[in-house]
Motif scaffolding. Structure first.
Motif, PDB file in Angstrom:
ATOM      1  N   LEU A 157      31.361  38.652 -14.547  1.00  0.00           N
ATOM      2  CA  LEU A 157      32.551  38.497 -13.703  1.00  0.00           C
ATOM      3  C   LEU A 157      32.153  38.396 -12.231  1.00  0.00           C
ATOM      4  O   LEU A 157      32.691  37.560 -11.490  1.00  0.00           O
ATOM      5  CB  LEU A 157      33.513  39.664 -13.918  1.00  0.00           C
ATOM      6  CG  LEU A 157      34.782  39.646 -13.083  1.00  0.00           C
ATOM      7  CD1 LEU A 157      35.648  38.451 -13.447  1.00  0.00           C
ATOM      8  CD2 LEU A 157      35.537  40.950 -13.269  1.00  0.00           C
ATOM      9  N   GLY A 158      31.203  39.214 -11.808  1.00  0.00           N
ATOM     10  CA  GLY A 158      30.709  39.122 -10.430  1.00  0.00           C
ATOM     11  C   GLY A 158      30.068  37.778 -10.144  1.00  0.00           C
ATOM     12  O   GLY A 158      30.238  37.217  -9.058  1.00  0.00           O
ATOM     13  N   GLY A 159      29.338  37.235 -11.100  1.00  0.00           N
ATOM     14  CA  GLY A 159      28.739  35.912 -10.936  1.00  0.00           C
ATOM     15  C   GLY A 159      29.786  34.824 -10.789  1.00  0.00           C
ATOM     16  O   GLY A 159      29.646  33.920  -9.959  1.00  0.00           O
ATOM     17  N   VAL A 160      30.846  34.914 -11.577  1.00  0.00           N
ATOM     18  CA  VAL A 160      31.937  33.941 -11.459  1.00  0.00           C
ATOM     19  C   VAL A 160      32.601  34.063 -10.090  1.00  0.00           C
ATOM     20  O   VAL A 160      32.893  33.055  -9.428  1.00  0.00           O
ATOM     21  CB  VAL A 160      32.961  34.120 -12.609  1.00  0.00           C
ATOM     22  CG1 VAL A 160      34.219  33.314 -12.369  1.00  0.00           C
ATOM     23  CG2 VAL A 160      32.328  33.740 -13.932  1.00  0.00           C
ATOM     24  N   CYS A 161      32.826  35.288  -9.645  1.00  0.00           N
ATOM     25  CA  CYS A 161      33.444  35.503  -8.320  1.00  0.00           C
ATOM     26  C   CYS A 161      32.574  34.922  -7.211  1.00  0.00           C
ATOM     27  O   CYS A 161      33.089  34.286  -6.289  1.00  0.00           O
ATOM     28  CB  CYS A 161      33.686  36.986  -8.076  1.00  0.00           C
ATOM     29  SG  CYS A 161      35.025  37.670  -9.056  1.00  0.00           S
ATOM     30  N   CYS A 162      31.260  35.126  -7.299  1.00  0.00           N
ATOM     31  CA  CYS A 162      30.362  34.565  -6.291  1.00  0.00           C
ATOM     32  C   CYS A 162      30.408  33.034  -6.309  1.00  0.00           C
ATOM     33  O   CYS A 162      30.429  32.401  -5.261  1.00  0.00           O
ATOM     34  CB  CYS A 162      28.931  35.033  -6.528  1.00  0.00           C
ATOM     35  SG  CYS A 162      28.633  36.720  -6.003  1.00  0.00           S
ATOM     36  N   THR A 163      30.429  32.465  -7.496  1.00  0.00           N
ATOM     37  CA  THR A 163      30.474  31.011  -7.605  1.00  0.00           C
ATOM     38  C   THR A 163      31.747  30.442  -6.994  1.00  0.00           C
ATOM     39  O   THR A 163      31.719  29.427  -6.303  1.00  0.00           O
ATOM     40  CB  THR A 163      30.371  30.590  -9.088  1.00  0.00           C
ATOM     41  OG1 THR A 163      29.155  31.106  -9.620  1.00  0.00           O
ATOM     42  CG2 THR A 163      30.397  29.090  -9.234  1.00  0.00           C
TER      43      THR A 163
END
Length: 111
Positions: free
Chosen positions: A74-80
């Motif tokens: 989820l954090g990776g998606v938010c960063c993207t």
């Protein structure tokens, strides 16, 4: 072997972080930003341990692997989605001019 893989993955993440940091933060402030970054890494490890303990007690031992991994995804998606493009050359020139004017004004004050 697991610690070597951990170190390899962390070193890969650090290079990407530095590439993201470079256009946004002036060279004189990068040390402070890196200090904050390292603090948040330790804080994240503590929070992840607490979440794992909670899910272990409430859901089961398998959840200690999947739930934190889902949060990282989820954090990776938010960063993207939320990462901005690097500043334009005009913005970088404005920052450079501001730094020069601050340096010149501090030179005038210094004995």
């Amino acid at each position: 072997f697991a610690w070597a893989a951990n170190g390899l993955c962390q070193s890969l993440a650090f290079a990407h972080f530095m590439a993201l940091l470079h256009p946004w933060v002036p060279a004189g402030r990068r040390g402070s930003v890196l200090g904050l970054w390292n603090t948040t890494c330790s804080f994240g490890a503590c929070v992840s341990s607490m979440i794992s303990l909670y899910t272990l007690r409430s859901i089961g031992w398998r959840s200690t692997f999947f739930f934190p991994a889902a949060l990282v995804a989820l954090g990776g998606v938010c960063c993207t989605v939320l990462l901005l493009d690097p500043p334009t050359n005009a913005t970088a020139a404005t920052h450079a001019a501001t730094r020069r004017s601050r340096k010149n004004s501090s030179d005038a004050i210094a004995p």
